[in-house]
Design an enzyme around this catalytic site. Structure first.
Site, PDB file in Angstrom:
ATOM      1  N   GLY A  53       0.767  -1.240   0.000  1.00 51.42           N
ATOM      2  CA  GLY A  53       0.000   0.000   0.000  1.00 51.42           C
ATOM      3  C   GLY A  53       0.801   1.294   0.000  1.00 51.42           C
ATOM      4  O   GLY A  53       0.228   2.358   0.205  1.00 51.42           O
ATOM      5  N   ASP A  93      -8.743  -9.385  -8.519  1.00 49.50           N
ATOM      6  CA  ASP A  93      -7.790  -9.665  -9.580  1.00 49.50           C
ATOM      7  C   ASP A  93      -7.988  -8.617 -10.685  1.00 49.50           C
ATOM      8  O   ASP A  93      -9.126  -8.410 -11.134  1.00 49.50           O
ATOM      9  CB  ASP A  93      -8.109 -11.077 -10.095  1.00 49.50           C
ATOM     10  N   LYS A 158       4.660  -0.427 -14.091  1.00 51.61           N
ATOM     11  CA  LYS A 158       5.986  -1.042 -14.049  1.00 51.61           C
ATOM     12  C   LYS A 158       6.211  -1.870 -15.311  1.00 51.61           C
ATOM     13  O   LYS A 158       5.307  -2.571 -15.783  1.00 51.61           O
ATOM     14  CB  LYS A 158       6.069  -1.957 -12.811  1.00 51.61           C
TER      15      LYS A 158
HETATM   16  N1  SAM Z   1       2.926  -0.664  -5.183  1.00 55.73           N
HETATM   17  C1  SAM Z   1       2.899  -1.518  -4.002  1.00 55.73           C
HETATM   18  C2  SAM Z   1       3.324  -0.674  -2.829  1.00 55.73           C
HETATM   19  O1  SAM Z   1       3.869   0.392  -3.057  1.00 55.73           O
HETATM   20  O2  SAM Z   1       3.106  -1.075  -1.705  1.00 55.73           O
HETATM   21  C3  SAM Z   1       3.750  -2.742  -4.172  1.00 55.73           C
HETATM   22  C4  SAM Z   1       3.180  -3.686  -5.187  1.00 55.73           C
HETATM   23  S1  SAM Z   1       3.923  -5.263  -5.152  1.00 55.73           S
HETATM   24  C5  SAM Z   1       5.477  -4.938  -5.848  1.00 55.73           C
HETATM   25  C6  SAM Z   1       3.102  -6.121  -6.453  1.00 55.73           C
HETATM   26  C7  SAM Z   1       1.681  -6.540  -6.129  1.00 55.73           C
HETATM   27  O3  SAM Z   1       1.088  -7.019  -7.332  1.00 55.73           O
HETATM   28  C8  SAM Z   1       1.553  -7.683  -5.146  1.00 55.73           C
HETATM   29  O4  SAM Z   1       0.934  -7.243  -3.978  1.00 55.73           O
HETATM   30  C9  SAM Z   1       0.670  -8.720  -5.876  1.00 55.73           C
HETATM   31  O5  SAM Z   1      -0.306  -9.316  -5.054  1.00 55.73           O
HETATM   32  C10 SAM Z   1       0.009  -7.823  -6.916  1.00 55.73           C
HETATM   33  N2  SAM Z   1      -0.569  -8.566  -8.048  1.00 55.73           N
HETATM   34  C11 SAM Z   1       0.064  -9.403  -8.893  1.00 55.73           C
HETATM   35  N3  SAM Z   1      -0.821  -9.895  -9.805  1.00 55.73           N
HETATM   36  C12 SAM Z   1      -2.030  -9.322  -9.536  1.00 55.73           C
HETATM   37  C13 SAM Z   1      -3.332  -9.427 -10.126  1.00 55.73           C
HETATM   38  N4  SAM Z   1      -3.562 -10.224 -11.181  1.00 55.73           N
HETATM   39  N5  SAM Z   1      -4.346  -8.706  -9.588  1.00 55.73           N
HETATM   40  C14 SAM Z   1      -4.131  -7.905  -8.518  1.00 55.73           C
HETATM   41  N6  SAM Z   1      -2.928  -7.775  -7.916  1.00 55.73           N
HETATM   42  C15 SAM Z   1      -1.884  -8.471  -8.418  1.00 55.73           C
END
Ligand code: SAM
Length: 308
Positions: A53, A93, A158
């Site tokens: 978050g 998702d 990203k």
């Molecule tokens: N931007 C966040 C922060 O600043 O705290 C960090 C994000 S983290 C690097 C990547 C996130 O992508 C993970 O929490 C993962 O659960 C989420 N994620 C990956 N595939 C996803 C999907 N299909 N739908 C929703 N979330 C997804």
């Protein structure tokens, strides 16, 4: 290894804890904003793949909204995330139609001004595979964005700058006339990660958003079928953030300021359900969470990853 050793090795991990950010990635969004003024005039924003978050924290602290009404921020992630003031959370998702509908419901049919996505899958260490999966996640983010972003709006995501990245640039350019690839100072030089900043949302004529994966299926998608002929696109690559700022690949002494002795600061976002401790329940006081597997980058998470 002492608990302060990561403070030495990863300066942005330490600064994140000291600033109360849930993850070091907060600095990436702040530095992207420094370069692109992403937050100007934004009243509705969506943070895709938001857990734990820190980007939502940045949005809720920096968006001003309009007179009389604060900005609205919706955060989406597969993982549970501890509550954040001013942020509506959807545990879902980003590839699902129901998620797009829930965002639209929250904004009462109004489109968002800004969609950001720091999404990352669990990395395998097989670089080609990781790059492919990251590209698919970016296209999924673009796909849901076509349902919720206003014309002229901004999309930030990203990207892994692998060998096939120009195809992604071409796909993004079908929807945005202005695409730049940016590397925030806080993103490690050793990492393949960067961020695309796509401005001026303008879908191809006749494009109808659908969650049936049109962008992922080259035969089905109107948008991608337009990618014929010489479609290679070269987008600008820029560094952002103050280049005299801390270098994320360097090790710094614990006492950064001679006038201020070092004190250890615990992570503000202990994991809700760490993957290796299945018995552990929610953090005391409903403390902030971190993704169980794919998160990475959390101020409370383990070592650096490919996309860090
Ligand atoms: N931007 C966040 C922060 O600043 O705290 C960090 C994000 S983290 C690097 C990547 C996130 O992508 C993970 O929490 C993962 O659960 C989420 N994620 C990956 N595939 C996803 C999907 N299909 N739908 C929703 N979330 C997804």
């Amino acid at each position: 290894m002492g608990r302060s050793s990561k403070d030495k090795r990863d300066i942005y991990y330490r600064l994140a804890k000291e600033g109360g950010w849930r993850a070091r990635s907060a600095f990436k969004l702040l530095q992207l904003d420094q370069r692109f003024q992403l937050f100007q005039g934004v009243r509705r924003a969506v943070d895709l793949c938001a857990a734990p978050g820190s980007w939502s924290q940045v949005l809720s602290r920096h968006l001003r909204g309009s007179e009389g009404s604060p900005a609205q921020v919706v955060a989406v992630d597969l993982q549970a995330m501890a509550p954040l003031p001013g942020v509506l959370q959807i545990q879902g998702d980003i590839t699902k139609a129901s998620t797009a509908q829930e965002i639209q419901r929250h904004f009462e049919g109004h489109p968002a001004d800004l969609v950001v996505c720091d999404g990352a899958p669990d990395v395998t260490g097989l670089h080609d595979l990781d790059e492919y999966i990251q590209a698919q996640l970016l296209l999924a983010a673009l796909n849901i964005t076509t349902h919720v972003l206003k014309k002229g709006g901004t999309f930030v995501a990203k990207i892994f700058r692998g060998k096939d990245v120009t195809l992604l640039y071409s796909q993004l350019r079908l929807f945005f006339p202005d695409v730049t690839c940016a590397k925030p100072r806080s993103s490690r030089n050793s990492s393949i990660e960067a961020f695309v900043v796509c401005r001026g949302y303008s879908p191809p004529e006749g494009f109808v958003p659908t969650m049936d994966n049109p962008l992922l299926d080259p035969d089905a998608g109107l948008a991608l079928s337009q990618l014929s002929g010489p479609s290679r696109v070269i987008v600008p690559f820029v560094a952002c953030g103050d280049l005299s700022a801390y270098d994320p690949d360097r090790t710094y002494p614990l006492q950064l300021d001679p006038a201020r002795p070092y004190t250890y600061v615990p992570p503000p976002a202990p994991p809700i359900a760490p993957p290796l401790c299945p018995g552990l329940s929610a953090a005391p006081g409903g403390g902030p969470g971190t993704p169980a597997g794919g998160g990475g980058g959390g101020a409370g998470a383990a070592g650096p990853r490919r996309g860090d």
